[in-house]
Design a protein around this motif. Sequence first.
Motif, PDB file in Angstrom:
ATOM      1  N   ASN A 185       0.852  -1.195   0.000  1.00  0.00           N
ATOM      2  CA  ASN A 185       0.000   0.000   0.000  1.00  0.00           C
ATOM      3  C   ASN A 185       0.883   1.237   0.000  1.00  0.00           C
ATOM      4  OD1 ASN A 185      -2.465  -1.534   0.380  1.00  0.00           O
ATOM      5  ND2 ASN A 185      -1.788  -1.852   2.491  1.00  0.00           N
ATOM      6  N   GLN A 186       0.441   2.241  -0.780  1.00  0.00           N
ATOM      7  CA  GLN A 186       1.241   3.457  -0.947  1.00  0.00           C
ATOM      8  C   GLN A 186       0.592   4.553  -0.095  1.00  0.00           C
ATOM      9  OE1 GLN A 186       0.984   4.731  -5.013  1.00  0.00           O
ATOM     10  NE2 GLN A 186       3.001   5.693  -5.047  1.00  0.00           N
ATOM     11  N   TRP A 187       1.355   5.108   0.841  1.00  0.00           N
ATOM     12  CA  TRP A 187       0.812   6.098   1.782  1.00  0.00           C
ATOM     13  C   TRP A 187       1.460   7.451   1.555  1.00  0.00           C
ATOM     14  CZ3 TRP A 187      -2.905   4.838   5.500  1.00  0.00           C
ATOM     15  CH2 TRP A 187      -3.166   3.465   5.667  1.00  0.00           C
ATOM     16  N   PHE A 188       0.654   8.506   1.676  1.00  0.00           N
ATOM     17  CA  PHE A 188       1.155   9.874   1.581  1.00  0.00           C
ATOM     18  C   PHE A 188       0.669  10.603   2.825  1.00  0.00           C
ATOM     19  CE2 PHE A 188       0.428   8.232  -2.675  1.00  0.00           C
ATOM     20  CZ  PHE A 188       1.667   8.439  -3.270  1.00  0.00           C
ATOM     21  N   THR A 189       1.624  11.042   3.644  1.00  0.00           N
ATOM     22  CA  THR A 189       1.255  11.573   4.961  1.00  0.00           C
ATOM     23  C   THR A 189       1.578  13.054   5.070  1.00  0.00           C
ATOM     24  OG1 THR A 189       1.731   9.411   5.905  1.00  0.00           O
ATOM     25  CG2 THR A 189       1.575  11.275   7.444  1.00  0.00           C
ATOM     26  N   LEU A 190       0.553  13.827   5.400  1.00  0.00           N
ATOM     27  CA  LEU A 190       0.734  15.238   5.744  1.00  0.00           C
ATOM     28  C   LEU A 190       0.658  15.297   7.257  1.00  0.00           C
ATOM     29  CD1 LEU A 190      -1.575  17.708   3.738  1.00  0.00           C
ATOM     30  CD2 LEU A 190       0.930  17.614   3.735  1.00  0.00           C
ATOM     31  N   HIS A 191       1.760  15.586   7.895  1.00  0.00           N
ATOM     32  CA  HIS A 191       1.739  15.587   9.362  1.00  0.00           C
ATOM     33  C   HIS A 191       0.979  16.796   9.881  1.00  0.00           C
ATOM     34  CE1 HIS A 191       4.295  12.109   9.807  1.00  0.00           C
ATOM     35  NE2 HIS A 191       4.997  12.575   8.776  1.00  0.00           N
ATOM     36  N   GLY A 192       0.082  16.525  10.829  1.00  0.00           N
ATOM     37  CA  GLY A 192      -0.739  17.599  11.378  1.00  0.00           C
ATOM     38  C   GLY A 192      -0.305  17.963  12.779  1.00  0.00           C
ATOM     39  N   ARG A 193      -1.073  18.858  13.404  1.00  0.00           N
ATOM     40  CA  ARG A 193      -0.745  19.256  14.777  1.00  0.00           C
ATOM     41  C   ARG A 193      -1.010  18.108  15.736  1.00  0.00           C
ATOM     42  NH1 ARG A 193      -3.074  23.817  12.566  1.00  0.00           N
ATOM     43  NH2 ARG A 193      -5.093  23.578  13.613  1.00  0.00           N
ATOM     44  N   SER A 194      -1.928  17.215  15.350  1.00  0.00           N
ATOM     45  CA  SER A 194      -2.179  16.025  16.158  1.00  0.00           C
ATOM     46  C   SER A 194      -1.759  14.797  15.355  1.00  0.00           C
ATOM     47  CB  SER A 194      -3.669  15.965  16.510  1.00  0.00           C
ATOM     48  OG  SER A 194      -4.091  14.614  16.634  1.00  0.00           O
ATOM     49  N   ASP A 195      -1.308  13.749  16.074  1.00  0.00           N
ATOM     50  CA  ASP A 195      -0.913  12.503  15.397  1.00  0.00           C
ATOM     51  C   ASP A 195      -2.115  11.673  14.981  1.00  0.00           C
ATOM     52  OD1 ASP A 195       1.728  13.005  15.498  1.00  0.00           O
ATOM     53  OD2 ASP A 195       2.103  11.845  17.340  1.00  0.00           O
ATOM     54  N   ARG A 196      -3.266  11.977  15.545  1.00  0.00           N
ATOM     55  CA  ARG A 196      -4.459  11.221  15.148  1.00  0.00           C
ATOM     56  C   ARG A 196      -4.688  11.495  13.662  1.00  0.00           C
ATOM     57  NH1 ARG A 196      -9.541  11.720  18.317  1.00  0.00           N
ATOM     58  NH2 ARG A 196      -9.658   9.503  17.897  1.00  0.00           N
ATOM     59  N   ALA A 197      -4.962  10.426  12.923  1.00  0.00           N
ATOM     60  CA  ALA A 197      -4.951  10.577  11.470  1.00  0.00           C
ATOM     61  C   ALA A 197      -6.329  10.394  10.842  1.00  0.00           C
ATOM     62  CB  ALA A 197      -3.983   9.584  10.857  1.00  0.00           C
ATOM     63  N   VAL A 198      -6.625  11.277   9.902  1.00  0.00           N
ATOM     64  CA  VAL A 198      -7.792  11.107   9.026  1.00  0.00           C
ATOM     65  C   VAL A 198      -7.268  10.521   7.721  1.00  0.00           C
ATOM     66  CG1 VAL A 198      -9.576  12.313   7.711  1.00  0.00           C
ATOM     67  CG2 VAL A 198      -9.098  12.974  10.089  1.00  0.00           C
ATOM     68  N   LEU A 199      -7.826   9.379   7.329  1.00  0.00           N
ATOM     69  CA  LEU A 199      -7.351   8.699   6.121  1.00  0.00           C
ATOM     70  C   LEU A 199      -8.320   8.926   4.968  1.00  0.00           C
ATOM     71  CD1 LEU A 199      -6.424   5.179   7.609  1.00  0.00           C
ATOM     72  CD2 LEU A 199      -5.142   7.317   7.728  1.00  0.00           C
ATOM     73  N   VAL A 239      -3.158  13.918   8.080  1.00  0.00           N
ATOM     74  CA  VAL A 239      -4.031  13.466   6.995  1.00  0.00           C
ATOM     75  C   VAL A 239      -3.201  12.544   6.109  1.00  0.00           C
ATOM     76  CG1 VAL A 239      -5.466  14.156   5.039  1.00  0.00           C
ATOM     77  CG2 VAL A 239      -5.343  15.621   7.072  1.00  0.00           C
ATOM     78  N   ARG A 240      -3.733  11.353   5.837  1.00  0.00           N
ATOM     79  CA  ARG A 240      -2.989  10.373   5.038  1.00  0.00           C
ATOM     80  C   ARG A 240      -3.837   9.905   3.867  1.00  0.00           C
ATOM     81  NH1 ARG A 240      -0.505   5.624   8.274  1.00  0.00           N
ATOM     82  NH2 ARG A 240       1.217   5.955   6.818  1.00  0.00           N
ATOM     83  N   LEU A 241      -3.255  10.010   2.686  1.00  0.00           N
ATOM     84  CA  LEU A 241      -3.895   9.452   1.496  1.00  0.00           C
ATOM     85  C   LEU A 241      -3.311   8.063   1.281  1.00  0.00           C
ATOM     86  CD1 LEU A 241      -5.642   9.803  -1.140  1.00  0.00           C
ATOM     87  CD2 LEU A 241      -3.575  10.731  -2.212  1.00  0.00           C
ATOM     88  N   VAL A 242      -4.171   7.065   1.112  1.00  0.00           N
ATOM     89  CA  VAL A 242      -3.652   5.721   0.878  1.00  0.00           C
ATOM     90  C   VAL A 242      -4.163   5.188  -0.455  1.00  0.00           C
ATOM     91  CG1 VAL A 242      -5.492   4.731   2.351  1.00  0.00           C
ATOM     92  CG2 VAL A 242      -3.526   3.316   1.713  1.00  0.00           C
ATOM     93  N   ASN A 243      -3.219   4.655  -1.218  1.00  0.00           N
ATOM     94  CA  ASN A 243      -3.532   3.958  -2.470  1.00  0.00           C
ATOM     95  C   ASN A 243      -3.380   2.463  -2.167  1.00  0.00           C
ATOM     96  OD1 ASN A 243      -3.676   2.945  -5.083  1.00  0.00           O
ATOM     97  ND2 ASN A 243      -1.531   3.472  -5.534  1.00  0.00           N
ATOM     98  N   TRP A 244      -4.505   1.787  -1.919  1.00  0.00           N
ATOM     99  CA  TRP A 244      -4.471   0.381  -1.521  1.00  0.00           C
ATOM    100  C   TRP A 244      -3.942  -0.488  -2.662  1.00  0.00           C
ATOM    101  CZ3 TRP A 244      -4.873   0.006   3.431  1.00  0.00           C
ATOM    102  CH2 TRP A 244      -5.742   0.824   4.147  1.00  0.00           C
ATOM    103  N   ALA A 245      -3.163  -1.505  -2.299  1.00  0.00           N
ATOM    104  CA  ALA A 245      -2.615  -2.413  -3.306  1.00  0.00           C
ATOM    105  C   ALA A 245      -3.635  -3.489  -3.661  1.00  0.00           C
ATOM    106  CB  ALA A 245      -1.332  -3.065  -2.778  1.00  0.00           C
ATOM    107  N   ASP A 246      -3.832  -3.693  -4.949  1.00  0.00           N
ATOM    108  CA  ASP A 246      -4.641  -4.806  -5.455  1.00  0.00           C
ATOM    109  C   ASP A 246      -6.032  -4.900  -4.841  1.00  0.00           C
ATOM    110  OD1 ASP A 246      -5.357  -6.918  -7.019  1.00  0.00           O
ATOM    111  OD2 ASP A 246      -3.936  -8.352  -6.158  1.00  0.00           O
ATOM    112  N   GLU A 247      -6.822  -3.854  -5.014  1.00  0.00           N
ATOM    113  CA  GLU A 247      -8.222  -3.914  -4.586  1.00  0.00           C
ATOM    114  C   GLU A 247      -8.988  -4.918  -5.437  1.00  0.00           C
ATOM    115  OE1 GLU A 247     -12.540  -2.789  -4.464  1.00  0.00           O
ATOM    116  OE2 GLU A 247     -11.195  -2.942  -6.173  1.00  0.00           O
TER     117      GLU A 247
END
Length: 413
Positions: free
Chosen positions: A59-73, A113-121
């Motif tokens: 899976n390919q992840w792109f992470t924009l680090h925010g003020r909080s570590d809690r992540a919206v995907l 905020v993390r964008l994920v490109n799932w592998a082999d859906e």
Amino acid sequence: MALEPSRTVAELRELQQLTGDDDGAQRVAWTDTWERARAWLGEHVAQTGAEETVDAAGNQWFTLHGRSDRAVLIGGHIDSVPNGGWLDGALNVVAGVEVLRRLAEEGQPATTVRLVNWADEEGARFGRSLFGSSAAAGSMADQDELRARHDADGVPLPDALRDHGVELDSAIDARSQLEGAAAYVELHIEQGPVLEAMNLPLGVVLGTFGVERHAVTFRGQAAHAGSTPMDQRRDALAGAAKLELEIREIAKRMGGGAVCTIGGVVTKPGIVTSVVETAECLLDQRHLDAAKLASMLAEAKEASKRIAEEENIDVEWQRIWNIEPILFDERLIELAEEAVNEVAGTSHRLPSGPLHDAAEVARAGVPTVMLFVQSLRGLSHTKLEDTKEEHLELSVRALDGLATKTIDLVASG
Ligand SMILES: [Zn+2]
């Protein structure tokens, strides 16, 4: 940089140019074309400053680090079926890139905020859907079976994965990716005709259907087509034919979006001069309500036994696969509805017949919701798949609105 939904449409066309041909999209997972699409995606996200990583399942992840570590995907899948459509899965990720751009421009977001490109859906090459998301969700339990799978050219699945940097045995290490995930949102084309029939651009998905998939085999007696009188036959195909008509009634009686399909029947000996000895039917039943799904299955079994008696044949059931209905998060469904109303004026809640990566993420306990944008003629998994450009642009706005609301919710919780 303000949100520019028309850029998403232009980028989707660019991706189709790069990875498709006259027959449609060719981004089959674990192929060079898929890698080309992933590299293309990486180049486009790079401008946002989001950090790119690839996990143990590919899976390919792109992470924009925010003020909080809690992540919206925000999730999607850039892989396609062979000769597929230009939007299935790709819309989700490319629209996600636009949302990341807008967020990055405004400075550090309140949450990660993390964008994920799932592998082999799609599971197009090896027949196993949702590979990357099930690994991340911790629900991949079929490694032994996966190890034995081959593609049409006889290439074993583990070898193909290794060519793309993934070891099957450690794929489930991707599970750590969902630690800290506070919410998951996914935009997808509907792939069905409901929104178009209602003349609505967008809808909010309540969850994904539970599925019961069985091989139902009727067994009679092969006998000469010329010498066996009609009243002395034990014709297995008659069982299959009657069951096919019966499951339509079962779905109709159950209602609530119930669907039942016999997608294949294989008859043996399968020659014109013999009564059919065995007829193996592939039955697929789906409902959003677990109890209703269970009673549809019970009714189909009951009907098959009655039919077998009527035809003096035998019937045998074998489960191929099943999954329970997966319901999305109430609070996020409300936010999604607000976001859709803001861009389209009206919204509609509907279940999803197809499975999606979102179902795996929800199953792992991460609050999840999906948006559907109208599909023209309900078509998908074909080059004829399409959505009006104005609707695609609305869908980018709706995803952006939903992401904003979800970040606010997570940041305040
Ligand atoms: Zn898809």
